[in-house]
Write a protein that holds these residues in place. Structure first.
Motif, PDB file in Angstrom:
ATOM      1  N   ASP A 101      -3.586  -2.838   2.135  1.00  0.00           N
ATOM      2  CA  ASP A 101      -2.251  -3.288   1.750  1.00  0.00           C
ATOM      3  C   ASP A 101      -2.054  -4.694   2.303  1.00  0.00           C
ATOM      4  O   ASP A 101      -2.021  -4.891   3.525  1.00  0.00           O
ATOM      5  N   VAL A 154      -3.439  -3.410  -7.173  1.00  0.00           N
ATOM      6  CA  VAL A 154      -3.289  -2.018  -7.606  1.00  0.00           C
ATOM      7  C   VAL A 154      -1.812  -1.661  -7.772  1.00  0.00           C
ATOM      8  O   VAL A 154      -1.397  -1.173  -8.821  1.00  0.00           O
ATOM      9  N   ALA A 155      -1.003  -1.920  -6.746  1.00  0.00           N
ATOM     10  CA  ALA A 155       0.409  -1.556  -6.817  1.00  0.00           C
ATOM     11  C   ALA A 155       1.206  -2.323  -5.775  1.00  0.00           C
ATOM     12  O   ALA A 155       0.757  -2.462  -4.629  1.00  0.00           O
ATOM     13  N   LEU A 214       4.349  -2.883  -3.111  1.00  0.00           N
ATOM     14  CA  LEU A 214       5.129  -2.081  -2.163  1.00  0.00           C
ATOM     15  C   LEU A 214       6.148  -2.986  -1.489  1.00  0.00           C
ATOM     16  O   LEU A 214       6.012  -4.212  -1.481  1.00  0.00           O
ATOM     17  N   PRO A 223       6.757   2.297  -2.516  1.00  0.00           N
ATOM     18  CA  PRO A 223       6.235   1.694  -3.750  1.00  0.00           C
ATOM     19  C   PRO A 223       7.359   1.087  -4.579  1.00  0.00           C
ATOM     20  O   PRO A 223       8.460   1.642  -4.659  1.00  0.00           O
ATOM     21  N   GLU A 224       7.079  -0.043  -5.181  1.00  0.00           N
ATOM     22  CA  GLU A 224       8.091  -0.714  -5.994  1.00  0.00           C
ATOM     23  C   GLU A 224       8.512   0.168  -7.170  1.00  0.00           C
ATOM     24  O   GLU A 224       7.694   0.877  -7.755  1.00  0.00           O
ATOM     25  N   LEU A 237       1.030  -5.795  -1.189  1.00  0.00           N
ATOM     26  CA  LEU A 237       0.337  -5.514  -2.428  1.00  0.00           C
ATOM     27  C   LEU A 237      -0.870  -4.651  -2.111  1.00  0.00           C
ATOM     28  O   LEU A 237      -1.773  -5.073  -1.375  1.00  0.00           O
ATOM     29  N   ARG A 238      -0.871  -3.427  -2.626  1.00  0.00           N
ATOM     30  CA  ARG A 238      -2.050  -2.581  -2.471  1.00  0.00           C
ATOM     31  C   ARG A 238      -3.160  -3.160  -3.334  1.00  0.00           C
ATOM     32  O   ARG A 238      -2.976  -3.425  -4.519  1.00  0.00           O
ATOM     33  N   GLU A 266      -7.336   0.420 -10.558  1.00  0.00           N
ATOM     34  CA  GLU A 266      -6.688   1.710 -10.783  1.00  0.00           C
ATOM     35  C   GLU A 266      -6.349   2.366  -9.447  1.00  0.00           C
ATOM     36  O   GLU A 266      -7.136   2.320  -8.508  1.00  0.00           O
ATOM     37  N   PRO A 267      -5.197   3.006  -9.356  1.00  0.00           N
ATOM     38  CA  PRO A 267      -4.832   3.684  -8.107  1.00  0.00           C
ATOM     39  C   PRO A 267      -5.629   4.969  -7.904  1.00  0.00           C
ATOM     40  O   PRO A 267      -6.155   5.549  -8.861  1.00  0.00           O
ATOM     41  N   PRO A 295       0.030   8.720  -7.751  1.00  0.00           N
ATOM     42  CA  PRO A 295       1.086   7.840  -7.237  1.00  0.00           C
ATOM     43  C   PRO A 295       2.491   8.226  -7.691  1.00  0.00           C
ATOM     44  O   PRO A 295       3.466   7.838  -7.042  1.00  0.00           O
ATOM     45  N   ASP A 296       2.610   9.005  -8.773  1.00  0.00           N
ATOM     46  CA  ASP A 296       3.940   9.397  -9.227  1.00  0.00           C
ATOM     47  C   ASP A 296       4.606  10.386  -8.285  1.00  0.00           C
ATOM     48  O   ASP A 296       5.815  10.609  -8.372  1.00  0.00           O
TER      49      ASP A 296
END
Length: 279
Positions: A105, A122-123, A125, A232-233, A254-255, A262-263, A267-268
């Motif tokens: 991260d 990836v995602a 935060l 997570p955003e 930022l992950r 791809e995560p 993540p959901d």
């Protein structure tokens, strides 16, 4: 351990705990001694010594299929020499040798270093900071985790995170049992840990965001004092709750994963991470 970019990077053991803790304290980070022990006991801690002093560290936590890189720290006096990048390269190479995709991260400053080394977004935060008044009111359907809950919490965390981390989850429960809360109807739980200056909440896992909000509300009702949480955003319900309690966004993360966008995991179902140092 290795000569990387001209630096003699070595593997540190738990006798280096005080030096490692001094580094994270100098940086203003929230890690306590028990956080560093996770890396010494379940991962690898890298270091660079100059004389009797540890001037830089980094750490990895290998999981199944991927591994976490964190605690890349350099003393103020030793910054600007490329030591942190050398430790990062060593950590990345060691994880790859283990068959693990390196993940981390990144702060905005770190992102600029990691992208040229092959790390992909990836995602996003956000770190939130605030103070919880500790009202003591916990909603119905939420209870303190008991011994019989431990196995399903570990399994549920593994599904959300993407890999089993039984020792880590067990250590979080043991460090703050009053803050290990479960909501079985939503396959949900929240964990937290005392840090150097604030309580860190996370992970928060549940089937849906409404249940995650209820779990976080319950944790905030118990905690009395400063709190950090990494979200997570796009978790609008969590963000609304934190805003209502006077929390503010402190910084983005930022992950990133090496060669992968791809995560991992689900993540959901993850509404707050364990922390940027733990994943």
């Amino acid at each position: 351990m290795a000569h990387t970019d001209g630096f003699d990077i070595v593997r540190l053991d738990e006798t280096a705990l005080d030096g490692a803790l001094a580094l994270s304290e100098e940086a203003g980070w929230n890690q306590a001694a028990d956080d560093w022990r996770i890396f010494f006991r379940s991962g690898v801690v890298y270091g660079l010594r100059e004389g009797d002093a540890i001037v830089a560290t980094g750490a990895i936590l290998p999981y199944a299929g991927f591994g976490w890189i964190s605690m890349v720290l350099t003393t103020r006096a030793a910054r600007g020499r490329g030591i942190g990048t050398a430790i990062l390269k060593q950590a990345t190479a060691d994880l790859a040798e283990l068959g693990c995709v390196p993940v981390l991260d990144a702060t905005p400053a770190g992102e600029r270093i990691y992208r040229p080394l092959g790390f992909l977004p990836v995602a996003p935060l956000w770190r939130w900071r605030g103070t919880s008044p500790g009202s003591g009111d916990v909603a119905a359907g939420i209870a303190q985790a008991g011994e019989s809950d431990r196995d399903w919490i570990i399994a549920r965390d593994a599904k959300a995170f993407g890999a089993p981390r039984a020792d880590l989850v067990a250590s979080l429960i043991e460090r703050a049992p009053a803050l290990a809360l479960v909501m079985p109807a939503a396959n949900g739980f929240v964990l937290a840990r005392p840090g150097r200056a604030a309580t860190s909440i996370g992970p928060v896992v549940a089937d849906d965001e409404a249940s995650a909000v209820a779990l976080l509300e319950a944790a905030l009702a118990i905690i009395d004092g400063p709190v950090l949480i990494d979200v997570p955003e796009g978790r609008t319900g969590i963000e609304a709750l934190l805003t209502r309690h006077g929390f503010t966004k402190e910084r983005p993360y930022l992950r990133m994963a090496h060669g992968r966008a791809e995560p991992f995991g689900s993540p959901d179902t993850l509404f707050a991470i364990a922390g940027p140092e733990l994943g």
